[in-house]
Design a protein around this motif. Structure first.
Motif, PDB file in Angstrom:
ATOM      1  N   ALA B  66       1.004  -1.332  -0.041  1.00 43.50           N
ATOM      2  CA  ALA B  66       0.101  -0.049   0.163  1.00 43.50           C
ATOM      3  C   ALA B  66       0.792   1.289  -0.188  1.00 43.50           C
ATOM      4  CB  ALA B  66      -0.775   0.017   1.126  1.00 43.50           C
ATOM      5  N   GLY B  67       2.068   1.338   0.607  1.00 43.09           N
ATOM      6  CA  GLY B  67       3.083   2.590   0.519  1.00 43.09           C
ATOM      7  C   GLY B  67       3.367   2.765   2.109  1.00 43.09           C
ATOM      8  N   LYS B  68       2.899   1.793   2.876  1.00 39.98           N
ATOM      9  CA  LYS B  68       3.147   2.073   4.507  1.00 39.98           C
ATOM     10  C   LYS B  68       4.745   2.280   4.520  1.00 39.98           C
ATOM     11  CE  LYS B  68       1.475  -1.746   6.018  1.00 39.98           C
ATOM     12  NZ  LYS B  68       0.850  -2.595   4.817  1.00 39.98           N
ATOM     13  N   SER B  69       5.566   1.302   4.028  1.00 39.86           N
ATOM     14  CA  SER B  69       7.169   1.532   4.290  1.00 39.86           C
ATOM     15  C   SER B  69       7.461   2.580   3.612  1.00 39.86           C
ATOM     16  CB  SER B  69       7.776   0.056   3.938  1.00 39.86           C
ATOM     17  OG  SER B  69       7.315  -1.075   4.729  1.00 39.86           O
ATOM     18  N   THR B  70       7.124   2.946   2.450  1.00 40.48           N
ATOM     19  CA  THR B  70       7.597   4.023   1.760  1.00 40.48           C
ATOM     20  C   THR B  70       7.479   5.296   2.534  1.00 40.48           C
ATOM     21  OG1 THR B  70       7.113   3.050  -0.391  1.00 40.48           O
ATOM     22  CG2 THR B  70       7.316   5.132  -0.538  1.00 40.48           C
ATOM     23  N   LEU B  71       5.984   5.312   3.085  1.00 40.84           N
ATOM     24  CA  LEU B  71       5.650   6.491   3.885  1.00 40.84           C
ATOM     25  C   LEU B  71       6.801   6.511   4.921  1.00 40.84           C
ATOM     26  CD1 LEU B  71       3.891   8.837   3.934  1.00 40.84           C
ATOM     27  CD2 LEU B  71       2.386   7.449   5.509  1.00 40.84           C
ATOM     28  N   ILE B  72       7.279   5.639   5.662  1.00 39.19           N
ATOM     29  CA  ILE B  72       7.996   5.439   6.854  1.00 39.19           C
ATOM     30  C   ILE B  72       9.547   5.972   6.460  1.00 39.19           C
ATOM     31  CG2 ILE B  72       9.403   3.870   8.605  1.00 39.19           C
ATOM     32  CD1 ILE B  72       6.283   2.589   9.030  1.00 39.19           C
ATOM     33  N   LYS B  73       9.671   5.551   5.115  1.00 40.83           N
ATOM     34  CA  LYS B  73      11.090   5.602   4.666  1.00 40.83           C
ATOM     35  C   LYS B  73      11.179   7.204   4.345  1.00 40.83           C
ATOM     36  CE  LYS B  73      13.138   1.567   2.632  1.00 40.83           C
ATOM     37  NZ  LYS B  73      13.483   0.841   1.259  1.00 40.83           N
ATOM     38  N   LEU B  74      10.230   7.693   3.985  1.00 42.33           N
ATOM     39  CA  LEU B  74      10.009   9.301   3.576  1.00 42.33           C
ATOM     40  C   LEU B  74      10.297  10.130   5.138  1.00 42.33           C
ATOM     41  CD1 LEU B  74       7.344   9.477   0.990  1.00 42.33           C
ATOM     42  CD2 LEU B  74       9.668  10.052   0.575  1.00 42.33           C
ATOM     43  N   ILE B  75       9.335   9.678   5.958  1.00 43.12           N
ATOM     44  CA  ILE B  75       9.718  10.237   7.336  1.00 43.12           C
ATOM     45  C   ILE B  75      10.992  10.168   7.551  1.00 43.12           C
ATOM     46  CG2 ILE B  75       8.675  10.068   9.829  1.00 43.12           C
ATOM     47  CD1 ILE B  75       6.275   9.078   8.535  1.00 43.12           C
ATOM     48  N   VAL B  76      11.619   9.000   7.595  1.00 47.44           N
ATOM     49  CA  VAL B  76      13.165   9.008   8.113  1.00 47.44           C
ATOM     50  C   VAL B  76      14.098   9.385   6.964  1.00 47.44           C
ATOM     51  CG1 VAL B  76      14.576   7.213   9.177  1.00 47.44           C
ATOM     52  CG2 VAL B  76      12.041   6.828   9.506  1.00 47.44           C
ATOM     53  N   ASN B  77      13.826   9.969   6.125  1.00 47.06           N
ATOM     54  CA  ASN B  77      14.606  10.597   5.215  1.00 47.06           C
ATOM     55  C   ASN B  77      15.488   9.268   4.538  1.00 47.06           C
ATOM     56  OD1 ASN B  77      16.015  12.379   3.586  1.00 47.06           O
ATOM     57  ND2 ASN B  77      17.182  13.095   4.998  1.00 47.06           N
ATOM     58  N   MET B  78      14.969   8.337   4.230  1.00 50.04           N
ATOM     59  CA  MET B  78      15.601   7.278   3.706  1.00 50.04           C
ATOM     60  C   MET B  78      15.561   7.259   2.200  1.00 50.04           C
ATOM     61  SD  MET B  78      15.519   4.146   6.337  1.00 50.04           S
ATOM     62  CE  MET B  78      16.409   2.837   5.587  1.00 50.04           C
ATOM     63  N   THR B  79      14.607   8.093   1.915  1.00 50.51           N
ATOM     64  CA  THR B  79      14.369   8.208   0.358  1.00 50.51           C
ATOM     65  C   THR B  79      13.883   9.596   0.042  1.00 50.51           C
ATOM     66  OG1 THR B  79      13.207   7.129  -1.670  1.00 50.51           O
ATOM     67  CG2 THR B  79      12.094   7.440   0.663  1.00 50.51           C
ATOM     68  N   SER B  80      14.223   9.949  -1.160  1.00 47.96           N
ATOM     69  CA  SER B  80      13.800  11.504  -1.141  1.00 47.96           C
ATOM     70  C   SER B  80      12.441  11.784  -1.333  1.00 47.96           C
ATOM     71  CB  SER B  80      14.676  12.067  -2.674  1.00 47.96           C
ATOM     72  OG  SER B  80      14.149  11.384  -3.638  1.00 47.96           O
ATOM     73  N   ASP B 173      16.000   7.223  24.692  1.00 47.62           N
ATOM     74  CA  ASP B 173      15.275   8.498  25.280  1.00 47.62           C
ATOM     75  C   ASP B 173      14.649   9.083  23.773  1.00 47.62           C
ATOM     76  OD1 ASP B 173      13.974  10.247  26.920  1.00 47.62           O
ATOM     77  OD2 ASP B 173      15.519  11.790  26.776  1.00 47.62           O
ATOM     78  N   ALA B 174      14.369   8.054  23.084  1.00 46.53           N
ATOM     79  CA  ALA B 174      13.434   8.550  21.908  1.00 46.53           C
ATOM     80  C   ALA B 174      12.050   9.171  22.130  1.00 46.53           C
ATOM     81  CB  ALA B 174      13.374   7.535  20.837  1.00 46.53           C
ATOM     82  N   LYS B 175      11.698  10.369  21.509  1.00 42.40           N
ATOM     83  CA  LYS B 175      10.326  10.925  21.848  1.00 42.40           C
ATOM     84  C   LYS B 175       9.292  10.316  20.826  1.00 42.40           C
ATOM     85  CE  LYS B 175      11.785  13.846  24.982  1.00 42.40           C
ATOM     86  NZ  LYS B 175      13.149  13.184  25.112  1.00 42.40           N
ATOM     87  N   LEU B 176       9.741   9.825  19.874  1.00 43.41           N
ATOM     88  CA  LEU B 176       8.722   9.293  18.819  1.00 43.41           C
ATOM     89  C   LEU B 176       9.119   7.974  18.108  1.00 43.41           C
ATOM     90  CD1 LEU B 176       6.305   9.526  16.473  1.00 43.41           C
ATOM     91  CD2 LEU B 176       7.891  10.682  15.250  1.00 43.41           C
ATOM     92  N   LEU B 177       8.353   7.045  18.462  1.00 43.79           N
ATOM     93  CA  LEU B 177       8.777   5.611  18.077  1.00 43.79           C
ATOM     94  C   LEU B 177       7.963   5.419  16.587  1.00 43.79           C
ATOM     95  CD1 LEU B 177       8.446   2.892  20.968  1.00 43.79           C
ATOM     96  CD2 LEU B 177      10.589   3.919  19.970  1.00 43.79           C
ATOM     97  N   ILE B 178       8.618   4.811  15.725  1.00 40.98           N
ATOM     98  CA  ILE B 178       8.260   4.510  14.366  1.00 40.98           C
ATOM     99  C   ILE B 178       8.581   3.086  13.940  1.00 40.98           C
ATOM    100  CG2 ILE B 178       8.383   5.204  11.751  1.00 40.98           C
ATOM    101  CD1 ILE B 178       9.170   8.046  12.703  1.00 40.98           C
ATOM    102  N   LEU B 179       7.517   2.503  14.183  1.00 42.53           N
ATOM    103  CA  LEU B 179       7.573   1.027  13.898  1.00 42.53           C
ATOM    104  C   LEU B 179       6.657   0.535  12.679  1.00 42.53           C
ATOM    105  CD1 LEU B 179       6.187   0.179  17.621  1.00 42.53           C
ATOM    106  CD2 LEU B 179       8.423   0.640  16.980  1.00 42.53           C
ATOM    107  N   ASP B 180       7.831  -0.190  12.041  1.00 40.71           N
ATOM    108  CA  ASP B 180       7.265  -0.740  10.564  1.00 40.71           C
ATOM    109  C   ASP B 180       7.040  -2.203  10.865  1.00 40.71           C
ATOM    110  OD1 ASP B 180       6.509  -1.102   7.976  1.00 40.71           O
ATOM    111  OD2 ASP B 180       8.648  -0.588   7.278  1.00 40.71           O
TER     112      ASP B 180
END
Lengths: 234, 322
Positions: B66-80, B173-180
């Protein structure tokens, strides 16, 4: 480069070192100690020619390992599924590439120093050995920088196995071109003999030029790698 | 099917909002604005816009691809990014990348630690990366998850590798967890344990979680907010209750299909009848047309199934989707 960048470079270098030692810290020691093994064999070897042979081998092994270590880091990173970690660590891509090149330069300098130590242990120099040793150290450093700089962008551009193939292919091609020029173009043989005689009289100058060229190639290589990595999907 | 933008999230019974009421206005933990990405293969994600406020768990749901992992990669700046902007705690995810990444704890669907490393070396890498690394906390998490600290990463099961990444994500001490897809590979007990941890993690109202999964059961008791994407499109973002209330499952026989088809958001036909996904507000009109139609509450799985099945695709070609 400011202090923040330096911290990021240091972070990435520490992780690169972990990647290098990923196959066991003992393997790093084998790489470091192997040239010294040639020294021991050279000391036990007996005649002068054998000692010279082992001295050459020790220097060659130092140069080879120096060229290979950053590539081992890159291929370990990819083959062990560790590439995506680069996407999460708090270091910019630019600083990650800087760290990889700094790692390469540090390894190359250490290898050059080790080559010099091996020679001091094995050979008796008629004259004060400083000039010859620095010359050999610079040669190892330049050669390792050149090979590393040639290979590094390939590892950023291609998967590790392909990059290794491309790297060996390119190095082989360079050797073939050199051999072909020397064998079939009379002027190049003349030029080589002139350079060789110049080398004995102006060694410092020639090595200086070679070192500057190697540094320039390294810089170009860094710029290319950075450009590739900046657009890469991790 | 239209995008439902999130209003102020409705507190649920597991609520942590008591802590939030008197808090000053702060930037959302995560804010996406018209984010889009197009791949040469033709797959396009977005535009995606949503906010994840502090103190909430957001479930990012959608079928595989669906694009979930792509969205996470975008958030983490792993893709442009092709367009749009992403802010984490008010900081631009590109310009302030390093500061942003200090605040993120990330778990991917496959282990990002080197297979050759021991758990100890994995910790060394995190120590190198994060100044706020807490060794004692990491040890406690490993113990709680039952991860053997002496093993090599490759010798851990997939579930244990997930737990290792989770322990690492929770120890700096991360403030935002992003779990794929963190629950893939975890057994039921471990999944429950993870949900407990996440709920406790956001309790203080200063932490948030973005959690992608295609196992919607994971979200039933833990997520406050839902973002649903499918085939790269954002279908819904808002509170979980609103998501559940937005649609109804309408069932009927073959002769009733023509009545439902124009309003159905998703449709699956059978020889004996059909299942249709219909916006709740359209249900009264349908029942006025045919009172024999059977209307039921809908589950997240029904929504995903009916907006992605082959039948749904066929229906959308028939301009049923709005």
């Amino acid at each position: 480069m400011n202090a923040v960048s330096l911290v990021q470079v240091k972070r990435s270098m520490r992780i690169d070192f972990l990647r290098l030692s990923a196959t066991g810290k003992s393997s790093v020691w084998v790489i470091v100690l192997m040239p010294l093994l040639f020294v021991v064999m050279g000391m036990l070897g007996g005649d002068e020619m054998t000692t010279f042979g082992f001295a050459g081998s020790a220097v060659g092994v130092c140069g080879m390992f120096a060229s290979m270590l950053p590539m081992i880091v890159a291929s370990n990173e990819e083959m062990s599924g560790n590439s995506s970690m680069n996407g999460i660590i708090p270091a910019t891509r630019l600083n990650q590439v800087l760290a990889r090149y700094a790692f390469m330069i540090v390894v190359d300098i250490l290898a050059a120093l080790e080559a010099m130590v091996c020679l001091v242990l094995l050979l008796h120099f008629d004259e004060p050995p400083v000039t010859s040793l620095i010359g050999i150290g610079l040669s190892v450093l330049s050669a390792a920088l050149f090979v590393g700089s040639l290979l590094m962008p390939l590892f950023y551009r291609f998967p590790a196995t392909q990059a290794i193939g491309w790297g060996f292919g390119l190095l082989g091609l360079l050797c073939l071109v050199g051999f072909g020029l020397y064998r079939f173009v009379p002027q190049s043989a003349f030029l080589a003999s002139k350079t060789s005689s110049l080398f004995t009289t102006h060694m410092g100058l020639i090595l200086g030029i070679v070192a500057i060229v190697a540094v320039l190639i390294c810089l170009c290589s860094f710029l290319i790698s950075n450009r590739i990595y900046a657009n890469k999907e991790l | 099917m239209r995008v439902k933008q999130m209003q102020t999230p409705t507190p649920n019974e597991n609520d942590h909002t008591v802590h939030r009421a008197d808090e000053p206005n702060r930037s959302p933990a995560l804010s996406l604005s018209d984010v889009s990405k197009r791949y040469p293969s033709g797959f396009t994600l977005g535009p995606v816009t949503f906010d994840l406020p502090l103190g909430y768990i957001m479930g990012l749901i959608g079928p595989n691809g669906a694009g979930k992992s792509t969205l996470i990669k975008l958030i983490v700046n792993m893709t442009s990014l092709d367009a749009g902007s992403i802010a984490v705690f008010g900081l631009d995810s590109r310009k302030d990348e390093v500061a942003v990444k200090q605040e993120l704890g990330i778990v991917f669907d496959s282990c990002f630690f080197s297979n050759y490393w021991t758990v100890g070396m994995a910790e060394e890498s995190m120590t190198a990366a994060y100044p706020a690394w807490n060794h004692e906390l990491f040890e406690r998490h490993l113990e709680r998850f039952g991860v053997d600290g002496k093993k090599k990463v490759r010798d851990l099961s997939r579930g244990m590798q997930m737990k290792l990444m989770l322990a690492a994500a929770l120890s700096h001490d991360a403030k935002l967890l992003i779990l794929d897809e963190p629950t893939s590979g975890l057994d039921v007990l471990a999944r429950d344990d993870l949900m407990d941890i996440l709920r406790r993690y956001v309790e203080d109202g200063r932490h948030s979680v973005l959690f992608s999964t295609h196992i919607t059961g994971d979200l039933e008791h833990s997520a406050d907010l839902i973002t649903y994407i499918s085939k790269g499109r954002l279908y819904f973002t808002g509170s979980k209750d609103e998501f559940d209330d937005s649609f109804r499952l309408v069932k009927g026989g073959p002769d009733q299909l023509r009545i439902v088809k124009p309003t159905a958001v998703g449709l699956r036909g059978y020889s004996t009848g059909f299942d249709a996904l219909v916006a709740t507000e359209d249900v009264p009109a349908l029942l006025r047309s045919d009172a024999r139609l059977l209307v039921e509450p809908v589950s997240m799985d029904d929504i995903i199934r009916l907006t992605n099945g082959r039948a749904a695709h066929a229906a959308s070609k028939g301009k049923v989707a709005r």
